[in-house]
Design a protein around this motif. Structure first.
Motif, PDB file in Angstrom:
ATOM      1  N   GLU A 288     -14.933   2.405   0.501  1.00  0.00           N
ATOM      2  CA  GLU A 288     -14.964   2.991   1.805  1.00  0.00           C
ATOM      3  C   GLU A 288     -16.215   3.827   1.906  1.00  0.00           C
ATOM      4  O   GLU A 288     -16.648   4.537   0.988  1.00  0.00           O
TER       5      GLU A 288
ATOM      6  N   ASP B 153       6.820   6.989   6.342  1.00  0.00           N
ATOM      7  CA  ASP B 153       5.686   6.762   7.300  1.00  0.00           C
ATOM      8  C   ASP B 153       6.076   6.341   8.626  1.00  0.00           C
ATOM      9  O   ASP B 153       6.767   5.377   8.847  1.00  0.00           O
TER      10      ASP B 153
ATOM     11  N   GLY C 282      -6.243  13.263  -3.577  1.00  0.00           N
ATOM     12  CA  GLY C 282      -5.849  12.838  -2.048  1.00  0.00           C
ATOM     13  C   GLY C 282      -5.825  11.557  -1.618  1.00  0.00           C
ATOM     14  O   GLY C 282      -6.415  10.475  -2.223  1.00  0.00           O
ATOM     15  N   GLY C 283      -5.153  11.130  -0.498  1.00  0.00           N
ATOM     16  CA  GLY C 283      -5.111   9.791   0.037  1.00  0.00           C
ATOM     17  C   GLY C 283      -4.372  10.203   1.253  1.00  0.00           C
ATOM     18  O   GLY C 283      -3.798  10.955   1.856  1.00  0.00           O
ATOM     19  N   GLY C 284      -4.533   8.926   2.362  1.00  0.00           N
ATOM     20  CA  GLY C 284      -4.035   9.084   3.491  1.00  0.00           C
ATOM     21  C   GLY C 284      -4.198  10.272   4.399  1.00  0.00           C
ATOM     22  O   GLY C 284      -3.640  10.846   5.228  1.00  0.00           O
TER      23      GLY C 284
ATOM     24  N   ARG D 102      -2.657   0.510  15.400  1.00  0.00           N
ATOM     25  CA  ARG D 102      -1.396   0.996  14.642  1.00  0.00           C
ATOM     26  C   ARG D 102      -0.601   1.753  15.473  1.00  0.00           C
ATOM     27  O   ARG D 102      -0.587   2.645  16.352  1.00  0.00           O
TER      28      ARG D 102
ATOM     29  N   LYS E 258      -4.803  13.261   3.607  1.00  0.00           N
ATOM     30  CA  LYS E 258      -4.215  14.414   3.389  1.00  0.00           C
ATOM     31  C   LYS E 258      -4.966  15.247   2.326  1.00  0.00           C
ATOM     32  O   LYS E 258      -5.703  14.528   1.530  1.00  0.00           O
TER      33      LYS E 258
ATOM     34  N   PHE F  38       0.525  15.253  -3.971  1.00  0.00           N
ATOM     35  CA  PHE F  38       0.157  14.488  -4.982  1.00  0.00           C
ATOM     36  C   PHE F  38       0.382  15.182  -6.584  1.00  0.00           C
ATOM     37  O   PHE F  38       0.151  14.621  -7.504  1.00  0.00           O
TER      38      PHE F  38
ATOM     39  N   LYS G 187      -6.568   6.377  10.020  1.00  0.00           N
ATOM     40  CA  LYS G 187      -6.929   5.410  10.925  1.00  0.00           C
ATOM     41  C   LYS G 187      -5.979   5.320  12.204  1.00  0.00           C
ATOM     42  O   LYS G 187      -4.695   5.167  11.647  1.00  0.00           O
TER      43      LYS G 187
ATOM     44  N   TYR H 141       0.983  -1.099  -0.108  1.00  0.00           N
ATOM     45  CA  TYR H 141      -0.117  -0.042  -0.068  1.00  0.00           C
ATOM     46  C   TYR H 141       0.905   1.347   0.031  1.00  0.00           C
ATOM     47  O   TYR H 141       2.108   1.153   0.413  1.00  0.00           O
ATOM     48  N   GLY H 142       0.444   2.358  -0.287  1.00  0.00           N
ATOM     49  CA  GLY H 142       0.964   3.712  -0.365  1.00  0.00           C
ATOM     50  C   GLY H 142       2.019   3.409  -1.807  1.00  0.00           C
ATOM     51  O   GLY H 142       1.666   2.698  -2.612  1.00  0.00           O
TER      52      GLY H 142
ATOM     53  N   GLN I 230      -5.356  -2.987   1.886  1.00  0.00           N
ATOM     54  CA  GLN I 230      -5.280  -1.966   3.019  1.00  0.00           C
ATOM     55  C   GLN I 230      -4.643  -2.340   4.127  1.00  0.00           C
ATOM     56  O   GLN I 230      -4.440  -3.182   4.387  1.00  0.00           O
ATOM     57  N   VAL I 231      -3.863  -1.264   4.789  1.00  0.00           N
ATOM     58  CA  VAL I 231      -3.510  -1.402   5.812  1.00  0.00           C
ATOM     59  C   VAL I 231      -4.049  -2.263   7.076  1.00  0.00           C
ATOM     60  O   VAL I 231      -3.552  -3.034   7.608  1.00  0.00           O
TER      61      VAL I 231
HETATM   62  P1  ADP Z   1      -5.670   2.437   4.725  1.00  0.00           P
HETATM   63  O1  ADP Z   1      -6.691   3.298   3.840  1.00  0.00           O
HETATM   64  O2  ADP Z   1      -5.348   1.470   3.703  1.00  0.00           O
HETATM   65  O3  ADP Z   1      -5.981   2.556   5.953  1.00  0.00           O
HETATM   66  P2  ADP Z   1      -4.100   4.937   4.506  1.00  0.00           P
HETATM   67  O4  ADP Z   1      -5.340   5.770   3.861  1.00  0.00           O
HETATM   68  O5  ADP Z   1      -3.842   5.155   6.109  1.00  0.00           O
HETATM   69  O6  ADP Z   1      -4.609   3.425   4.288  1.00  0.00           O
HETATM   70  O7  ADP Z   1      -2.882   4.938   3.695  1.00  0.00           O
HETATM   71  C1  ADP Z   1      -2.063   3.908   3.689  1.00  0.00           C
HETATM   72  C2  ADP Z   1      -0.587   4.360   3.170  1.00  0.00           C
HETATM   73  O8  ADP Z   1      -0.653   4.808   2.008  1.00  0.00           O
HETATM   74  C3  ADP Z   1      -0.115   5.398   4.214  1.00  0.00           C
HETATM   75  O9  ADP Z   1       1.228   5.291   4.134  1.00  0.00           O
HETATM   76  C4  ADP Z   1      -0.585   6.766   3.195  1.00  0.00           C
HETATM   77  O10 ADP Z   1       0.415   7.828   3.481  1.00  0.00           O
HETATM   78  C5  ADP Z   1      -0.409   5.984   1.885  1.00  0.00           C
HETATM   79  N1  ADP Z   1      -1.333   6.829   0.962  1.00  0.00           N
HETATM   80  C6  ADP Z   1      -2.535   6.383   0.485  1.00  0.00           C
HETATM   81  N2  ADP Z   1      -2.960   7.023  -0.314  1.00  0.00           N
HETATM   82  C7  ADP Z   1      -2.016   7.542  -0.896  1.00  0.00           C
HETATM   83  C8  ADP Z   1      -1.818   8.520  -2.097  1.00  0.00           C
HETATM   84  N3  ADP Z   1      -2.779   8.847  -2.973  1.00  0.00           N
HETATM   85  N4  ADP Z   1      -0.604   8.684  -2.438  1.00  0.00           N
HETATM   86  C9  ADP Z   1       0.510   8.712  -1.611  1.00  0.00           C
HETATM   87  N5  ADP Z   1       0.438   7.769  -0.535  1.00  0.00           N
HETATM   88  C10 ADP Z   1      -0.705   7.570  -0.160  1.00  0.00           C
END
Ligand code: ADP
Ligand code: ADP
Ligand code: MG
Length: 661
Positions: free
Chosen positions: A275, A384, A162-164, A338, A166, A192, A237, A82-83, A294-295
């Motif tokens: 989600e 991370d 966006g993701g994570g 986590r 942010k 991004f 999360k 992931y990531g 997913q994490v």
């Molecule tokens: P999950 O939805 O699986 O719980 P997170 O949203 O916490 O995961 O993100 C998982 C990892 O991926 C984190 O390290 C986050 O920083 C990274 N991540 C998620 N989406 C992106 C993205 N679009 N670009 C870069 N990193 C991302």
């Protein structure tokens, strides 16, 4: 089946994937940056390729370097974790072009779902409930305010890429809307490379509940129940669980069916997560689909008995799903916590450094630890700050919570700050026990941050008893050693005084079969333990109840760690205890008129000048570390006396940025 899988990732998820590949008899290739040459994933893999400098952009995110590593090792498939590149369609396409399988969905699904605006449109057309808002790209402040007004405050400004957590801001009025637009788009631009922002209704006090789907290349798509991930901090999360304490069978089915419909609409093939946010009336709205592992996937693995990585590998290798929806059953309760290298007492600022001690609890059916580091390893500022994930599993939610609490007590980490005390407090929180969750849980329950008084209150008698037992153990050995050297055994006294936070408690402690007997006013404790001198983890039972504390010797004191709290205890004879009580307390240096950098990082901007008056809560500076911009705010009203750093400076931890009068 594949012969050799390259894992284009690092940390716990790389280790996680390697484990399954090994189980399936597939060879593994790790890639690593210069910061990771001795990392656990490198140690575990059959082969390793060094792909560049520590910065992710020059290593783990560099597609060319990964392609070269594939070329060199002859890997025939790539798991992206992931990531990093996991949701990068350009990467997946490049692999396919090179004749290498991408263990994930097709590139079309990734592209559509990687964009929150596009995926929202697609979800609407597939009959999936979406959050109110038309999803248009906001071009300027005026348009933002118009759209926000039309939807009705509160709204959420979201980066399409966006993701994570942010690139996302809540706005409750026009002013916040303008500010949110600026911040969301600038954060998205940096993180991004895409500053498109849209606006949707902000659902108040929602729960985050997501559906795991699994689909093969033959049109078979199933859902594997839900995960509730409502315990979040800043939209990231912290605790996840499966099942959700909130869903009834009908809602579960309806969410599952919508998730499957969405997956089918993009010909999804692999593991993926849809989600949703869910309001108090169990109305649910699509948020986004994560087209990757997913994490928090382990909680689903625990309650379904499936290995999701194995399923992903089989699907990518062209196999059919070996089960249908009706074959899937959900059993028991799983919770994931986590574990982050961050300081909950300093506004959760990331911590970095060497893990001088690192001993997770032993794994068994009830406790799983997915870890990416080992003792002596480094938590670097480049990636991370997640150290590990711990998953507890039991028949009921209550038992899974108790198991997690005990396992957190056992987790021994030294060298970096960590959030175990915070996680323990969450596990012990009555509202968590009731299952009254919402994404605002942490903000509601810890409105001014997490403080030592938020830690799980400890029973002082427990601490006194354990300190007395530990001391007795040390005295016994000291006497043995002096007996051997002088020929005369010193008799160890049974009577001691335990000093804990200026309270003196006389105790009587003796050793017996398998443990210690400690008595004090109000408690006769029978402690059974396999603890040995020098062992940092003191695990056992006290009058039959499971206990686990960590013990360290610091000069003449014992430092005890329990439920995330830490306390120094002295065990002395009566006379020494009397004298000790007369000692003046040490003064702690006053740093309240300084703004110190709470972490190593880059000073991005200063919002104040010399002589300026500031009010509590006003922005002082922005520091960038671990890919996040951290806004430093005034803790109280004051006047800036001296500024000691300038934008662009790289800061050390505790470096003075400015002084107040
Ligand atoms: P999950 O939805 O699986 O719980 P997170 O949203 O916490 O995961 O993100 C998982 C990892 O991926 C984190 O390290 C986050 O920083 C990274 N991540 C998620 N989406 C992106 C993205 N679009 N670009 C870069 N990193 C991302
Ligand atoms: P990311 O890609 O960063 O994971 P998501 O769209 O999945 O972004 O949202 C992350 C979190 O932000 C959600 O779990 C939820 O807590 C919150 N969130 C997102 N959209 C909304 C919304 N419209 N209303 C309320 N909370 C939201
Ligand atoms: Mg999300």
């Amino acid at each position: 089946m594949f012969k050799k899988i390259l894992i284009a990732n690092r940390g716990e998820i790389a280790c996680r994937v390697i484990k399954t590949a090994q189980k399936m008899g597939i060879r593994t290739v790790a890639v690593c940056s210069e910061a990771d040459t001795r990392a656990l994933h490198v140690e575990m893999a059959d082969e390793v390729v060094l792909i560049g400098p520590p910065a992710a952009a020059e290593s783990y995110l560099d597609i060319k370097k990964i392609l070269e590593a594939i070329d060199r090792t002859g890997a025939d498939a790539v798991h992206p974790g992931y990531g990093f590149l996991s949701e990068n369609a350009v990467f997946a396409k490049a692999l396919i072009k090179a004749g290498v399988a991408f263990i994930g969905p097709g590139t079309k699904a990734m592209t559509v779902m990687g964009d929150k605006i596009e995926s929202k449109k697609l979800a609407q057309s597939a009959g999936v409930n979406t959050v109110p808002g038309d999803g248009r790209v906001i071009k300027n402040g005026k348009e933002a305010i118009n759209v926000a007004k039309k939807i009705g405050y509160p709204v959420m400004l979201k980066a399409s890429a966006g993701g994570g957590g942010k690139g996302m801001r809540i706005a409750r009025n026009d002013e916040e809307c303008l500010d949110g637009l600026a911040r969301a788009s600038s954060e998205a631009k940096t993180a991004f490379g895409d500053d498109r922002v849209f606006i949707e209704k902000y659902i108040e006090n929602p729960r985050h509940i997501e559906i795991q789907v699994l689909a093969d290349n033959f049109g078979n798509t199933v859902y594997l129940g839900e995960r509730e991930c409502s315990i979040q901090r800043r939209h990231q999360k912290v605790i996840e669980e499966a099942p959700s304490p909130f869903l009834d069978e009908a809602t579960r089915r309806s969410m599952g069916e919508q998730a499957v419909a969405l997956a089918k609409a993009v010909n999804y093939a692999s593991a993926g997560t849809v989600e949703f946010i869910v309001d108090g009336d169990r109305n649910f709205y699509f948020l986004e689909m994560n087209t990757r592992l997913q994490v928090e996937h382990p909680v689903t693995e625990k309650i379904t008995g499936l290995d999701l990585v194995e399923q992903m590998i089989n699907i990518a290798a062209g196999e059919k799903l070996p089960f249908a929806q009706d074959d899937i059953t959900l059993d028991g309760w799983a919770i994931e916590a986590r574990i982050y290298a961050e300081d909950p007492f300093r506004n959760f600022l990331p911590s970095s450094g060497r893990l001088t001690k690192y001993r997770p609890p032993a794994e068994n059916d009830a406790v799983r630890v997915d870890t990416g580091v080992s003792e002596g390893g480094e938590i670097s500022i480049f990636y991370d700050p997640m150290i590990a994930k711990m998953i507890s599993y039991a028949d009921t939610r209550e038992q899974a919570t108790a198991t997690m609490s005990l396992a957190l007590d056992e987790f021994y980490i030294q060298g970096v700050r960590h959030n175990i005390g915070f996680l323990a407090a969450l596990m012990a929180h009555p509202r968590f026990a009731e299952g009254r969750l919402s994404t605002d849980f942490i903000a509601d329950e810890y409105p001014d941050g997490f403080h030592s008084q938020d830690l799980v209150p400890d029973d002082p008698k427990l601490l006194v008893a354990v300190a007395a037992a530990v001391h007795r153990g040390f005295q016994e050995r000291a006497s043995l050693i002096s007996g051997q050297t002088t020929g005369r055994m010193r008799v160890v006294s049974d009577d001691w005084v335990v000093l804990l936070q200026n309270q003196a408690t006389p105790v009587r402690v003796s050793m017996n079969e398998g443990g210690y007997a400690v008595s004090m006013k109000g408690l006769d404790a029978e402690i059974q333990t396999g603890w040995k001198l020098g062992d940092p983890v003191f695990k056992g039972t006290l009058n039959g109840a499971l206990i686990c504390l960590q013990v360290e010797r610091v000069d003449i004191a014992y430092r005890l760690y329990h439920r995330g709290g830490e306390v120094d205890v002295l065990v002395l004879n009566e006379r020494a205890a009397e004298l000790q009580m007369l000692m003046p307390e040490k003064e702690i240096a006053d740093t309240s008129n300084l703004l110190l950098s709470p972490m190593p990082g880059l000073l991005v901007s200063l919002a104040v000048t010399k002589g300026q008056e500031v009010k509590a809560g006003e922005e002082l500076a922005v520091i960038e570390a671990m890919k996040m911009e951290n806004v430093m705010r005034a803790e109280k009203d004051g006047v800036i006396a001296i500024i000691k750093a300038k934008p662009g400076d790289s800061l050390m931890v505790d470096q003075v940025i400015l002084e107040f009068e």
